[in-house]
Design a protein around this motif. Structure first.
Motif, mmCIF file in Angstrom:
data_model
loop_
_atom_site.group_PDB
_atom_site.id
_atom_site.type_symbol
_atom_site.label_atom_id
_atom_site.label_comp_id
_atom_site.label_asym_id
_atom_site.label_seq_id
_atom_site.Cartn_x
_atom_site.Cartn_y
_atom_site.Cartn_z
ATOM 1 N N PHE A 7 0.846 -1.201 0.000
ATOM 2 C CA PHE A 7 0.000 0.000 0.000
ATOM 3 C C PHE A 7 0.876 1.244 0.000
ATOM 4 C CE2 PHE A 7 -2.481 -3.267 2.272
ATOM 5 C CZ PHE A 7 -3.632 -3.282 1.498
ATOM 6 N N HIS A 8 0.486 2.220 -0.754
ATOM 7 C CA HIS A 8 1.183 3.509 -0.758
ATOM 8 C C HIS A 8 0.175 4.611 -0.482
ATOM 9 C CE1 HIS A 8 4.738 1.621 -2.526
ATOM 10 N NE2 HIS A 8 3.901 0.941 -3.304
ATOM 11 N N PRO A 9 0.306 5.323 0.636
ATOM 12 C CA PRO A 9 -0.646 6.400 0.922
ATOM 13 C C PRO A 9 -0.409 7.596 -0.005
ATOM 14 C CG PRO A 9 1.084 6.338 2.591
ATOM 15 C CD PRO A 9 1.335 5.172 1.673
ATOM 16 N N HIS A 10 -1.472 8.245 -0.422
ATOM 17 C CA HIS A 10 -1.371 9.450 -1.259
ATOM 18 C C HIS A 10 -2.161 10.583 -0.625
ATOM 19 C CE1 HIS A 10 0.892 8.192 -4.861
ATOM 20 N NE2 HIS A 10 0.503 6.988 -4.487
ATOM 21 N N GLY A 11 -1.813 10.918 0.579
ATOM 22 C CA GLY A 11 -2.381 12.105 1.216
ATOM 23 C C GLY A 11 -3.720 11.866 1.866
ATOM 24 N N SER A 12 -4.011 12.695 2.851
ATOM 25 C CA SER A 12 -5.320 12.633 3.486
ATOM 26 C C SER A 12 -5.604 13.964 4.161
ATOM 27 C CB SER A 12 -5.366 11.518 4.527
ATOM 28 O OG SER A 12 -4.564 11.836 5.643
ATOM 29 N N SER A 13 -6.852 14.351 4.100
ATOM 30 C CA SER A 13 -7.281 15.541 4.838
ATOM 31 C C SER A 13 -8.742 15.351 5.205
ATOM 32 C CB SER A 13 -7.102 16.802 3.991
ATOM 33 O OG SER A 13 -7.818 16.690 2.785
ATOM 34 N N PRO A 14 -9.103 15.700 6.432
ATOM 35 C CA PRO A 14 -10.504 15.553 6.810
ATOM 36 C C PRO A 14 -11.369 16.618 6.137
ATOM 37 C CG PRO A 14 -9.252 16.590 8.582
ATOM 38 C CD PRO A 14 -8.265 16.253 7.500
ATOM 39 N N ALA A 15 -12.667 16.436 6.186
ATOM 40 C CA ALA A 15 -13.593 17.455 5.666
ATOM 41 C C ALA A 15 -13.507 18.706 6.534
ATOM 42 C CB ALA A 15 -15.017 16.909 5.683
ATOM 43 N N SER A 16 -13.893 19.836 5.954
ATOM 44 C CA SER A 16 -14.001 21.087 6.724
ATOM 45 C C SER A 16 -15.476 21.444 6.829
ATOM 46 C CB SER A 16 -13.272 22.235 6.022
ATOM 47 O OG SER A 16 -11.896 21.967 5.917
ATOM 48 N N VAL A 17 -15.963 21.488 8.040
ATOM 49 C CA VAL A 17 -17.370 21.845 8.264
ATOM 50 C C VAL A 17 -17.388 23.040 9.212
ATOM 51 C CG1 VAL A 17 -19.623 21.034 9.040
ATOM 52 C CG2 VAL A 17 -18.021 19.420 7.984
ATOM 53 N N MET A 18 -17.928 24.152 8.741
ATOM 54 C CA MET A 18 -17.885 25.381 9.530
ATOM 55 C C MET A 18 -19.024 25.425 10.543
ATOM 56 S SD MET A 18 -15.281 26.233 7.992
ATOM 57 C CE MET A 18 -14.538 25.828 6.404
ATOM 58 N N ASP A 19 -18.740 26.102 11.652
ATOM 59 C CA ASP A 19 -19.761 26.286 12.687
ATOM 60 C C ASP A 19 -20.609 27.501 12.320
ATOM 61 O OD1 ASP A 19 -21.336 26.639 14.874
ATOM 62 O OD2 ASP A 19 -19.691 27.229 16.221
ATOM 63 N N THR A 20 -21.721 27.245 11.644
ATOM 64 C CA THR A 20 -22.533 28.357 11.141
ATOM 65 C C THR A 20 -23.407 28.973 12.227
ATOM 66 O OG1 THR A 20 -24.181 26.765 10.380
ATOM 67 C CG2 THR A 20 -22.562 27.520 8.761
ATOM 68 N N SER A 21 -23.282 28.471 13.466
ATOM 69 C CA SER A 21 -24.014 29.149 14.549
ATOM 70 C C SER A 21 -23.305 30.449 14.934
ATOM 71 C CB SER A 21 -24.140 28.234 15.772
ATOM 72 O OG SER A 21 -22.875 28.033 16.370
ATOM 73 N N ASP A 22 -22.054 30.624 14.492
ATOM 74 C CA ASP A 22 -21.401 31.930 14.643
ATOM 75 C C ASP A 22 -22.256 32.957 13.896
ATOM 76 O OD1 ASP A 22 -19.869 34.244 14.241
ATOM 77 O OD2 ASP A 22 -17.994 33.125 14.044
ATOM 78 N N PRO A 23 -22.722 34.018 14.597
ATOM 79 C CA PRO A 23 -23.633 34.978 13.938
ATOM 80 C C PRO A 23 -23.027 35.635 12.704
ATOM 81 C CG PRO A 23 -23.109 35.659 16.212
ATOM 82 C CD PRO A 23 -22.499 34.310 16.019
ATOM 83 N N ALA A 24 -21.698 35.585 12.551
ATOM 84 C CA ALA A 24 -21.070 36.164 11.358
ATOM 85 C C ALA A 24 -21.646 35.542 10.087
ATOM 86 C CB ALA A 24 -19.556 35.940 11.404
ATOM 87 N N PHE A 25 -22.003 34.260 10.147
ATOM 88 C CA PHE A 25 -22.530 33.603 8.952
ATOM 89 C C PHE A 25 -23.886 34.184 8.558
ATOM 90 C CE2 PHE A 25 -19.121 30.771 9.977
ATOM 91 C CZ PHE A 25 -18.757 30.195 8.778
ATOM 92 N N ALA A 26 -24.756 34.352 9.549
ATOM 93 C CA ALA A 26 -26.075 34.930 9.248
ATOM 94 C C ALA A 26 -25.929 36.380 8.798
ATOM 95 C CB ALA A 26 -26.974 34.838 10.483
ATOM 96 N N ASP A 27 -25.016 37.118 9.427
ATOM 97 C CA ASP A 27 -24.814 38.523 9.052
ATOM 98 C C ASP A 27 -24.289 38.642 7.624
ATOM 99 O OD1 ASP A 27 -25.669 39.302 11.542
ATOM 100 O OD2 ASP A 27 -23.653 39.618 12.359
#
Ligand SMILES: [Zn+2]
Length: 463
Positions: A366-386
């Protein structure tokens, strides 16, 4: 009341200043800052210098920071009582090949009239010089009206995004305290279809793996050994085929751990986008979504993990015919990941699955070719609604929270290295031809993009 008057005055200043802002963008676009080609290294540095000078001229404390590769440009305003913000963009561009397919010199940009309105044509117009300048111009107009830039701002511009950002993680680690803010802003994405403004709030992660199965110590004659000896291609395809069941679900134990269901609010947002999977697939000559049964098209594209075989080789594929049992077979596979799925746990599950399908006299590597988890933003930060309200007001269309099927590694780096969420807001369009000949950016995207940032900065400053 004064606040409103100032906000309106900033928008008016942006409108009045549009011709000059376009001239500045043209200067920027004339610098061929192709980061992948060493022949353009001096031009990449020249673009960094141009940007630093522009930012200093607007009133930022701006400096070039050398790295092992191309430099970073960092510009700041003094800290203030409100929330601190880190804005990211990249000043490097893609190569221009095949240059014969361009209608003009890629680094001699021009405003061209099209049936859909005027566009800025040239390499980097959309990705990412035009986009990053929307934020710079919003800051410039802010300063001209209010006499000072918004406080607590840091701007970070990278010159290696189009060549894999090799210096970015070290730079973030070495300068973590200086760069950390309450929220990051990235302008390197697009509007949703038909000019609808959007904030990308989740991006899928990625796990890549190469699998090499070996059987006999040489290629075998299928008359002498066929039916008796293990065929590594068969072993490999049996294992890969068993990764998915008839409903399109991945069978690896624990694969869906951390893959969340959509919230009702996000489901309503996505349903409201009117995505037509058959139409989308129709653009590439297909028509039938193939993901998990019972999922909508956007769920498949944005909120469900995948397993894909990206390449598979082995045996005789040349002219004519050769009745051989090959000695080895190879496959490259990858998974797009969502939520809190752990890339390394999935890699381990995949390896165990392949090993379980392996006859005792065969081997696997086996040869690994990179990995990165998903990015999920916390949209409860009021900046998102604003920001959503600000975008809706500017564009006259309800802004949406959307996902992205692909990855934007910088957003993950901001989370893992600096511990901050990112709002991805961009004004590119599907037909911008980024990375391709005749790249363009709509003048409307540029003008309304800058106005959008002015509104968002007003909203976030007041918060
Ligand atoms: Zn870009």
């Amino acid at each position: 009341m004064a606040e409103n008057t100032d906000a309106d005055a900033v928008l008016a200043a942006l409108d009045d200043g549009l011709p000059a802002a376009l001239d500045r963008l043209m200067q920027f676009l004339r610098i061929p800052s192709i980061s992948t080609d060493p022949a353009f290294a001096a031009d990449v540095r020249r673009a960094a210098g141009w940007l630093r000078d522009e930012l200093a001229g607007v009133g930022f404390a701006a400096a070039i920071h050398d790295t092992a590769g191309h430099p970073m440009v960092v510009a700041r305003t003094p800290p203030g009582p409100g929330r601190s913000l880190l804005f990211y963009g990249h000043y490097d561009v893609q190569p221009v090949d095949p240059v014969a397919l361009w209608d003009r010199d890629p680094f001699d940009p021009a405003i061209q009239d099209t049936p859909a309105g005027p566009v800025i044509r040239g390499r980097g117009a959309s990705d990412d010089k035009g986009q990053l300048m929307t934020f710079v111009e919003a800051c410039r107009a802010w300063k001209s009206v209010r006499g000072a830039l918004p406080d607590g701002l840091t701007l970070l511009f990278e010159g290696e995004e189009e060549s894999g950002s090799p210096s970015l993680q070290p730079f973030l680690r070495e300068n973590a305290d200086a760069l950390r803010a309450s929220l990051a802003l990235i302008c390197d994405t697009g509007l949703y279809a038909d000019g609808r403004p959007a904030i990308t709030t989740q991006l899928r992660g990625l796990m890549g793996e190469e699998i090499v199965v070996r059987a006999a110590d040489r290629d075998l004659h299928s008359g002498s050994f066929g039916g008796l000896a293990a065929n590594p291609i068969q072993v490999l395809v049996n294992a890969l085929a068993a990764v998915k069941d008839a409903d399109g679900r991945v069978t690896l134990p624990g694969f869906y751990d951390g893959a969340p269901e959509l919230t009702d609010a996000l489901r309503a947002d996505w349903d409201g986008l009117g995505f037509d999977a058959a139409e989308y697939l129709g653009r590439v000559g297909l028509g039938q979504p193939i993901g998990e049964r019972g999922r909508t098209g956007l769920e498949m594209a944005w909120n469900r993990p995948t397993f894909e075989i990206n390449g598979i080789t082995g045996g005789y594929t040349g002219d004519g015919f050769k009745t051989v049992l090959p000695a080895e077979a190879r496959a490259k596979v990858s998974c797009r990941l969502v939520g809190t799925q752990d890339p390394e746990a999935i890699r381990a599950a995949l390896r165990a699955h392949v090993r379980a399908h392996l006859p005792p006299d065969c081997t696997v590597e086996f040869h690994p070719h990179g990995s990165s988890p998903a990015s999920v933003m916390d949209t409860s930060d009021p900046a998102f609604a604003d920001a959503r309200t600000a975008l809706t007001t500017e564009w006259g269309r309800e802004a949406a929270f959307i996902g992205s099927g692909g990855s934007i590694p910088i957003a993950g780096d901001f989370k893992t290295i600096l511990g901050m969420d990112t709002m991805l807001i961009g004004f590119g369009r599907d037909d911008d031809r980024i990375h391709s000949p005749n790249e363009k950016y709509d003048v409307e995207s540029f003008a309304k993009g800058a106005r959008s940032w002015a509104r968002i900065l007003s909203a976030l400053r007041a918060a």
